[in-house]
Design an enzyme around this catalytic site. Structure first.
Site, PDB file in Angstrom:
ATOM      1  N   CYS A  75       0.826  -1.210   0.000  1.00 45.72           N
ATOM      2  CA  CYS A  75       0.000   0.000   0.000  1.00 45.72           C
ATOM      3  C   CYS A  75       0.863   1.264   0.000  1.00 45.72           C
ATOM      4  O   CYS A  75       1.346   1.691   1.052  1.00 45.72           O
ATOM      5  CB  CYS A  75      -0.918  -0.018   1.221  1.00 45.72           C
ATOM      6  SG  CYS A  75      -1.912   1.461   1.373  1.00 45.72           S
ATOM      7  N   CYS A  88      -0.409   4.132   2.137  1.00 43.69           N
ATOM      8  CA  CYS A  88      -0.198   3.959   3.585  1.00 43.69           C
ATOM      9  C   CYS A  88       1.267   4.207   3.952  1.00 43.69           C
ATOM     10  O   CYS A  88       1.562   4.827   4.971  1.00 43.69           O
ATOM     11  CB  CYS A  88      -0.539   2.543   4.033  1.00 43.69           C
ATOM     12  SG  CYS A  88      -2.042   1.868   3.363  1.00 43.69           S
ATOM     13  N   ASP A  89       2.187   3.689   3.159  1.00 44.44           N
ATOM     14  CA  ASP A  89       3.590   3.623   3.585  1.00 44.44           C
ATOM     15  C   ASP A  89       4.561   4.455   2.746  1.00 44.44           C
ATOM     16  O   ASP A  89       5.748   4.513   3.067  1.00 44.44           O
ATOM     17  CB  ASP A  89       4.060   2.147   3.559  1.00 44.44           C
ATOM     18  CG  ASP A  89       3.220   1.280   4.484  1.00 44.44           C
ATOM     19  OD1 ASP A  89       2.818   1.781   5.547  1.00 44.44           O
ATOM     20  OD2 ASP A  89       2.950   0.116   4.137  1.00 44.44           O
TER      21      ASP A  89
END
Ligand code: NAP
Length: 340
Positions: A144, A147-148
């Site tokens: 992701c 997300c990261d």
């Protein structure tokens, strides 16, 4: 109408339980709640589903400037709650679908009973199978980018895959990373033309064709530090590892992102009479319906759709599942109550 009894011996029997709270489950919840079915929505390990992990959704009708995936989901949940849908965290471990009412055994140990069941459990990110991925997932290896990605400012990163997800991850990562290299096992992208063009035309994105990820280097202390790639002129190099034409190369990278598709979440249905395809997708009956091979069980969204897999089609099949469930309940409730 739901039968209200909350003792452990005779738990409440719902009219409709919707398993999954992605856009398909939310759409089903809006329709079922507006039909006064008081649906219970079970939010599993990835509440809100895949859209919560994407950036802007540009092709959902009605948002000419696009809408954030998370915002679309939050609005959908608020809409379902407005009409009376109830949300609860719960992962279904096992489903007993042989008799009415159906029983869902949750990981928490609770049991939920329902007359109709809408399966909208979506699909989860696929892993590549490279050495080291089990240890390093979450430590510089991710599925992701939204997300990261921000953890990789100034890094050189790899994105694995050749579909829309991989292009989206690569484009997003250019905001943070020094360089982004897309590693694809063939020499042709699967992504839509518009996404492929954006990625190909981006100065910070490079492509490694006919190449796969064999091993990820690093540790949970250091994070990802490198990768071993293999290439073969005919593509799919890991399938030809004994071939002398296979090139292996170890490179330094600070992050690796998988964008290699998704696997439908149907484990909890494997021991039930519901038919699953070889791919794991929930089979629905022929024609324009969300009915499955078990009377009273309906499917919606990516869990039953190996082909379209769009936010808007998932919302569409979610609404269909609720309408199908409503019609089924109308036809069968009297009979079920007689049997009980
Ligand atoms: P996908 O279209 O199935 O693409 C998966 C990619 O990963 C393919 O290029 C595949 O290679 C590669 N792959 C699969 N397993 C692999 C492995 N073990 N090792 C290396 N590579 C592997 O999946 P997706 O990109 O997640 O897209 C799914 C659906 O969502 C599509 O309908 C897509 O249009 C939609 N989507 C749309 C957007 C958008 O419009 N913004 C964003 C994301 C997703 P091959 O090509 O060789 O099979």
């Amino acid at each position: 109408m739901n039968t209200d009894s909350t003792t452990a011996d005779t738990p409440t029997t719902r009219d409709v339980v919707i398993v999954g709270s992605g856009i398909a489950g939310l759409s089903a919840a809006v329709y079922a709640a507006r039909a006064d079915l008081e649906p219970l929505v079970l939010e599993g390990p990835e509440p809100g589903g895949q859209l919560t992990l994407t950036t802007d959704v540009e092709n959902y009708l009605g948002f000419p400037e696009g809408i954030g995936g998370m915002e679309l989901i939050q609005q959908g949940k608020a809409q379902a709650e407005r009409f009376g849908a109830e949300f609860r965290h719960g992962t279904v471990d096992a489903a007993h679908l042989e008799d009415q009412p159906f029983e869902l055994a949750l990981a928490s140990g609770d049991t939920i009973r329902t007359r109709a069941l809408i399966v909208a459990t979506g699909a989860s990110a696929r892993w590549v199978g490279a050495d080291g991925e089990d240890d390093l997932m979450g430590y510089g290896l991710s599925t992701c980018a939204t997300c990261d990605g921000a953890f990789h400012r100034g890094d050189d990163v790899l994105v694995i895959g050749g579909g829309d997800s991989a292009m989206e991850e690569a484009l997003f990562l250019t905001k943070f990373a020094d360089s982004v290299t897309v590693v694809h096992r063939r020499d042709e992208l699967r992504a839509s033309d518009i996404m492929a063009r954006r990625a190909r035309e981006h100065d910070a994105i490079e492509f490694r064709w006919n190449t796969e990820l064999l091993e990820i280097h690093g540790s949970q202390g250091t994070g990802v530090t490198g990768a071993t790639l293999v290439s073969h002129p005919d593509g799919h190099p890991t399938a030809t590892l004994d071939d002398h034409e296979v090139d292996r190369e170890r490179i330094d990278v600070g992050g690796i992102f998988y964008g290699v598709g998704h696997i439908p979440n149907t484990d909890f249905l494997e021991k039930t009479p519901v038919d699953l395809a070889d791919s794991g997708h929930l089979e629905t009956l022929e024609g324009m319906t969300t009915e499955t091979t078990v009377d009273g069980v309906f499917g919606a969204g990516d869990v039953m759709d190996p082909d379209y897999r769009q936010a808007i089609t998932s919302a569409g099949t979610g609404s269909m599942a609720a309408l199908d469930a409503e019609a089924w309940l109308e036809e069968h409730t009297a009979m079920i109550e007689l049997q009980a």
